[in-house]
Design an enzyme around this catalytic site. Structure first.
Site, mmCIF file in Angstrom:
data_model
loop_
_atom_site.group_PDB
_atom_site.id
_atom_site.type_symbol
_atom_site.label_atom_id
_atom_site.label_comp_id
_atom_site.label_asym_id
_atom_site.label_seq_id
_atom_site.Cartn_x
_atom_site.Cartn_y
_atom_site.Cartn_z
ATOM 1 N N ASP A 2 0.842 -1.164 -0.228
ATOM 2 C CA ASP A 2 -0.070 0.114 0.048
ATOM 3 C C ASP A 2 0.886 1.058 -0.026
ATOM 4 O O ASP A 2 0.680 2.220 0.823
ATOM 5 C CB ASP A 2 -0.907 0.136 1.136
ATOM 6 C CG ASP A 2 -2.236 1.160 1.051
ATOM 7 O OD1 ASP A 2 -2.385 1.452 -0.197
ATOM 8 O OD2 ASP A 2 -2.437 1.434 1.993
ATOM 9 N N GLN A 18 -2.866 -5.257 6.096
ATOM 10 C CA GLN A 18 -3.002 -4.291 6.962
ATOM 11 C C GLN A 18 -3.963 -4.419 7.975
ATOM 12 O O GLN A 18 -4.984 -4.482 8.147
ATOM 13 C CB GLN A 18 -3.488 -2.977 6.229
ATOM 14 C CG GLN A 18 -2.313 -2.354 5.365
ATOM 15 C CD GLN A 18 -2.903 -1.450 4.303
ATOM 16 O OE1 GLN A 18 -3.790 -1.655 3.543
ATOM 17 N NE2 GLN A 18 -2.122 -0.103 4.295
ATOM 18 N N HIS A 56 -3.130 0.873 11.734
ATOM 19 C CA HIS A 56 -3.105 -0.597 11.503
ATOM 20 C C HIS A 56 -1.231 -0.782 11.305
ATOM 21 O O HIS A 56 -0.559 0.256 11.041
ATOM 22 C CB HIS A 56 -3.549 -0.997 10.119
ATOM 23 C CG HIS A 56 -3.351 0.063 8.994
ATOM 24 N ND1 HIS A 56 -4.333 1.022 8.663
ATOM 25 C CD2 HIS A 56 -2.363 0.302 8.057
ATOM 26 C CE1 HIS A 56 -3.827 1.852 7.851
ATOM 27 N NE2 HIS A 56 -2.702 1.322 7.123
ATOM 28 N N ASP A 109 -3.057 10.084 -3.162
ATOM 29 C CA ASP A 109 -4.444 9.241 -3.139
ATOM 30 C C ASP A 109 -5.259 9.588 -4.194
ATOM 31 O O ASP A 109 -4.947 10.678 -5.135
ATOM 32 C CB ASP A 109 -5.206 9.143 -1.736
ATOM 33 C CG ASP A 109 -4.652 8.498 -0.665
ATOM 34 O OD1 ASP A 109 -4.125 7.401 -1.222
ATOM 35 O OD2 ASP A 109 -4.416 8.819 0.325
ATOM 36 N N ASP A 164 -2.534 9.274 9.960
ATOM 37 C CA ASP A 164 -2.980 8.530 8.852
ATOM 38 C C ASP A 164 -4.352 7.690 9.349
ATOM 39 O O ASP A 164 -4.228 7.125 10.405
ATOM 40 C CB ASP A 164 -2.028 7.325 8.249
ATOM 41 C CG ASP A 164 -2.562 6.542 7.164
ATOM 42 O OD1 ASP A 164 -2.707 7.164 6.048
ATOM 43 O OD2 ASP A 164 -2.752 5.330 7.211
ATOM 44 N N GLU A 223 -5.511 13.273 8.873
ATOM 45 C CA GLU A 223 -5.941 12.825 7.454
ATOM 46 C C GLU A 223 -7.118 11.978 7.714
ATOM 47 O O GLU A 223 -7.292 10.883 7.894
ATOM 48 C CB GLU A 223 -4.877 11.790 7.211
ATOM 49 C CG GLU A 223 -4.802 11.474 5.486
ATOM 50 C CD GLU A 223 -5.604 10.250 5.366
ATOM 51 O OE1 GLU A 223 -5.889 10.079 4.291
ATOM 52 O OE2 GLU A 223 -5.681 9.191 6.259
ATOM 53 N N ARG A 268 1.390 13.008 10.384
ATOM 54 C CA ARG A 268 0.240 12.911 9.421
ATOM 55 C C ARG A 268 -0.374 11.845 10.195
ATOM 56 O O ARG A 268 -0.011 10.764 9.884
ATOM 57 C CB ARG A 268 0.853 12.921 8.097
ATOM 58 C CG ARG A 268 -0.583 12.788 7.219
ATOM 59 C CD ARG A 268 0.044 12.322 5.819
ATOM 60 N NE ARG A 268 -0.979 12.025 4.950
ATOM 61 C CZ ARG A 268 -1.554 10.734 4.851
ATOM 62 N NH1 ARG A 268 -1.267 9.720 5.544
ATOM 63 N NH2 ARG A 268 -2.438 10.368 3.769
HETATM 64 C C1 GLC Z 1 -9.593 5.945 3.146
HETATM 65 C C2 GLC Z 1 -8.804 7.058 3.614
HETATM 66 C C3 GLC Z 1 -8.712 7.979 2.343
HETATM 67 C C4 GLC Z 1 -8.127 7.292 1.402
HETATM 68 C C5 GLC Z 1 -8.631 5.853 0.986
HETATM 69 C C6 GLC Z 1 -7.796 5.049 0.286
HETATM 70 O O1 GLC Z 1 -10.749 6.464 2.887
HETATM 71 O O2 GLC Z 1 -9.319 7.761 4.649
HETATM 72 O O3 GLC Z 1 -7.711 8.867 2.674
HETATM 73 O O4 GLC Z 1 -7.948 8.108 0.006
HETATM 74 O O5 GLC Z 1 -8.997 5.146 1.990
HETATM 75 O O6 GLC Z 1 -7.252 5.789 -1.042
HETATM 76 C C1 GLC Z 2 -4.478 6.646 4.040
HETATM 77 C C2 GLC Z 2 -3.221 6.976 2.896
HETATM 78 C C3 GLC Z 2 -3.612 5.945 1.836
HETATM 79 C C4 GLC Z 2 -3.675 4.475 2.453
HETATM 80 C C5 GLC Z 2 -4.583 4.371 3.706
HETATM 81 C C6 GLC Z 2 -4.276 3.097 4.522
HETATM 82 O O1 GLC Z 2 -5.705 6.969 3.436
HETATM 83 O O2 GLC Z 2 -3.406 8.213 2.540
HETATM 84 O O3 GLC Z 2 -2.701 5.958 1.005
HETATM 85 O O4 GLC Z 2 -4.114 3.553 1.719
HETATM 86 O O5 GLC Z 2 -4.468 5.318 4.571
HETATM 87 O O6 GLC Z 2 -3.190 3.433 5.402
#
Ligand code: GLC
Ligand code: GLC
Length: 644
Positions: free
Chosen positions: A143, A254, A186, A393, A286, A328, A284
């Site tokens: 990922d 994950q 995760h 993303d 995540d 995020e 950040r």
């Molecule tokens: C989840 C995240 C978002 C991301 C997506 C994976 O929805 O919160 O940030 O765009 O997963 O691309």
């Molecule tokens: C966040 C990240 C995304 C990832 C997801 C899981 O949304 O920006 O790239 O797939 O988290 O970690």
């Protein structure tokens, strides 16, 4: 202080003092002071999270010890930074800040090589650099590094922790703050905790959500969303070795961490403070929205997610006060805003602005953008948006259906339209994007592609059409201009400054071909970098446009204005806002259509009063408008009163 909190603190302090004595460099007076300042908050959130555990007080002491240990191990220059930031806690609100984000391998090859890119970042006046995930992760699918196998080891091909320390130091010297992902929802299934859990170690099994049979997973699944429906239906994966189901919101590899367990909380805190001591200044956070799970709910944006982050925030205030958090949360706008607070996340992505800039570009209408910003742009004084056009993303259409309905727009249909538009299926579309994660049950879908490909550059080049190319450059500039001038930290997705196109080569890589987000994760190639210096090339035009915007932003304190007012021009294609700082007014007007428009000068006169000469900062010209003002395709004005 609350009596119970005060009572527990008086019992704990002598024990913590004894503990701190073991560390030569622990400054007990300073620590005591910080613990006292944070204690009430910390006690409250930890008690709410873990108060019903029989060993709550044990863990309370343990987490404070973790913070003390980390503070004692912090380097002298980071301690100096802590002091500076405590004196100027809202440092991130300055208009001098410009953010950039990218991957070590795509930008330079490795972390060491990345040091050589610092001058490049300086060309864009970057002060905030987000280095995409660099920690050890599974080979093959991982990922994009968001499956961390070890929070203390750097991915082999990228370098070492020593390289990170050295990079962060060099960046700091250049007044660039290092931002890194804290992937705390995760770990990968190759993390030591997961490996132990697989082996049957019960302590580590409790770090995750693991179940012997489908009864709990089925009950949870009834109310959960599916984030990567292409990958797997439902939110749980079978772990053969352990003979158990494990919660996996994202990919099977994950594994979601179980924050109902204070033991895990203490461990993750330790990992985070280790990173802070390597020089990470901005975390950040995540997938923050997913960290609080609760049966019978979506398990997104639950109160426990907030409590968890608030407790972590209080603990960093003790151990590493220079650190700030960035949320995020790419979720419904009501929830995006709920993470933003000085006690929680001082910074937040602004996914609503991002999505609606693209929405306005497709529809050529700014009503949803205007309406939503008017309702939702304002956040607490001590916090700031991080405004972006693209990220690594997909683009998800995370506007509020309620906001849309207020304008007579059907959210579901509108998202369908936007998906068609940006995947190039809609007749006449300028965009060349790709679908991401189509969910056949809900019809939900998102979109991928670089800014350049989504704004029409790729089609323009393929068609050899100069006009299309020019329009695309204007579209990119308009979107970036809004992020530069609206208020908050603008964040450049590196590659955009050179207008890099989609890269289809991911399809040849077996571990990437199933994830179209790779189409816009593009390497900075030497040719494009060189082209930025040749006048007239697309790279040069886009790069210098950005530089010009940045110079406008960082030179004029008007961009420190505390608030932004969205005003309607009466023309459906124009987007406009004012900002006021120390009596000075700034007016932004942007045309989201490819047509020339007229705007009545009364609109401008109403804002500045009559008889003033204005200065338009983008063209750097004095202007005196006649009765009608011509606004060219995708043109924007940045107007202030002329003071010369
Ligand atoms: C989840 C995240 C978002 C991301 C997506 C994976 O929805 O919160 O940030 O765009 O997963 O691309
Ligand atoms: C966040 C990240 C995304 C990832 C997801 C899981 O949304 O920006 O790239 O797939 O988290 O970690």
């Amino acid at each position: 202080m609350d009596k119970k909190a005060a009572d527990s603190l008086s019992k704990l302090l002598p024990r913590l003092k004894t503990f701190a004595k073991d560390f030569e460099r622990a400054d007990w007076r300073l620590l005591k002071n910080r613990i006292e300042n944070e204690y009430e908050t910390l006690f409250y959130y930890l008690h709410t999270l873990y108060g019903d555990h029989y060993d709550f007080f044990y863990y309370l002491e343990e987490v404070l010890k973790t913070a003390i240990r980390a503070q004692a191990k912090r380097s002298e220059d980071l301690k100096k930074l802590d002091k500076e930031r405590l004196k100027n806690p809202h440092w991130y609100k300055s208009h001098k800040h410009v953010g950039a984000v990218g991957y070590a391998d795509l930008l330079a090859g490795s972390i060491k090589e990345l040091e050589k890119r610092i001058p490049y970042l300086k060309e864009l006046d970057v002060t905030y650099f987000h280095l995409m995930p660099f920690f050890d992760c599974p080979e093959g699918e991982n990922d994009g590094g968001y499956a961390v196998s070890d929070y203390r080891t750097v991915r082999n091909d990228l370098g070492s922790m020593a390289d990170i320390r050295s990079l962060s130091k060099k960046l700091r010297k250049e007044h660039i703050s290092l931002c890194a992902d804290f992937v705390f929802n995760h770990t990968s299934d190759e993390h030591l905790w997961a490996k132990k859990a697989k082996e049957g170690d019960e302590r580590y099994q409790q770090f995750y959500y693991m179940y012997d049979d489908r009864s709990m997973p089925d009950r949870f699944d009834e109310t959960l969303r599916e984030i990567f429906p292409d990958v797997r239906r439902g939110n749980f994966s079978w772990v053969e070795e352990a003979g158990k189901w494990v919660w996996t919101t994202f990919h099977n590899y994950q594994w979601d961490l179980n924050y109902q367990n204070p033991d895990l909380f203490n461990h993750i805190l330790d990992e985070m403070l280790f990173m802070a001591n390597a020089g990470v200044e901005i975390f950040r956070l995540d997938a923050i929205a997913f960290t609080g799970k609760e049966l019978g709910t979506t398990s997104e944006n639950r109160p426990n997610a907030h409590r968890l982050v608030r407790a972590l925030n209080a603990l960093t205030n003790i151990a590493a006060p220079a650190v700030v958090f960035k949320s995020e949360a790419i979720v419904h706008p009501d929830f995006v805003n709920s993470y933003i607070s000085e006690d929680e996340c001082e910074l937040s992505y602004n996914p609503l602005l991002m999505a609606l800039l693209w929405e306005a570009l497709a529809t050529r209408e700014t009503k949803l953008l205007h309406h939503s910003m008017k309702k939702r742009f304002e956040i607490h004084d001590g916090t700031a948006w991080v405004n972006y056009v693209r990220s690594h993303d997909d683009i998800g259409w995370t506007f509020s259906d309620e906001d849309a309905a207020e304008l007579g727009i059907n959210g579901y249909d509108h998202r369908n339209f936007l998906n068609q538009y940006y995947t190039g299926e809609f007749p006449g579309s300028f965009a060349k994007g790709k679908p991401f994660q189509f969910n056949p049950d809900t019809g939900d879908m998102r979109v991928c592609g670089t800014s350049a490909s989504l704004t029409g550059l790729e089609k323009g080049i393929n068609n050899g059409n100069e006009d299309e190319i020019n329009l695309s450059i204007k579209r990119m500039s308009l979107l970036y201009a809004v992020t530069m001038f609206i208020g908050g930290i603008p964040l450049i997705y590196l590659g955009d400054e050179l207008a890099l196109l989609n890269d289809e080569s991911y399809k040849e890589n077996p571990s990437r071909k199933g994830d179209s987000r790779w189409v816009h994760r593009v390497a900075l190639d030497k040719k494009s970098m060189k082209a930025r210096k040749n006048k007239g090339t697309v790279e040069n035009r886009v790069f210098t446009n950005l530089q010009k915007m940045i110079a406008i932003r960082t030179k004029d304190p008007i961009f420190m204005a505390p608030s932004t007012n969205f005003i309607s021009t009466g023309n459906p294609h124009l987007f406009s806002f004012t900002r006021v700082n120390e009596g000075r007014i700034l007016l932004f007007i942007g045309n989201f259509s490819e047509h020339s428009l007229q705007l009545d000068n009364d609109f401008i006169r109403n804002i500045f009063g009559s008889g003033h000469t204005l200065k338009e900062l983008w063209s750097d010209q004095k202007v005196q408008f006649m009765h009608q003002i011509d606004v060219n395709p995708y043109q924007f004005f940045v107007l202030v009163k002329d003071t010369d």
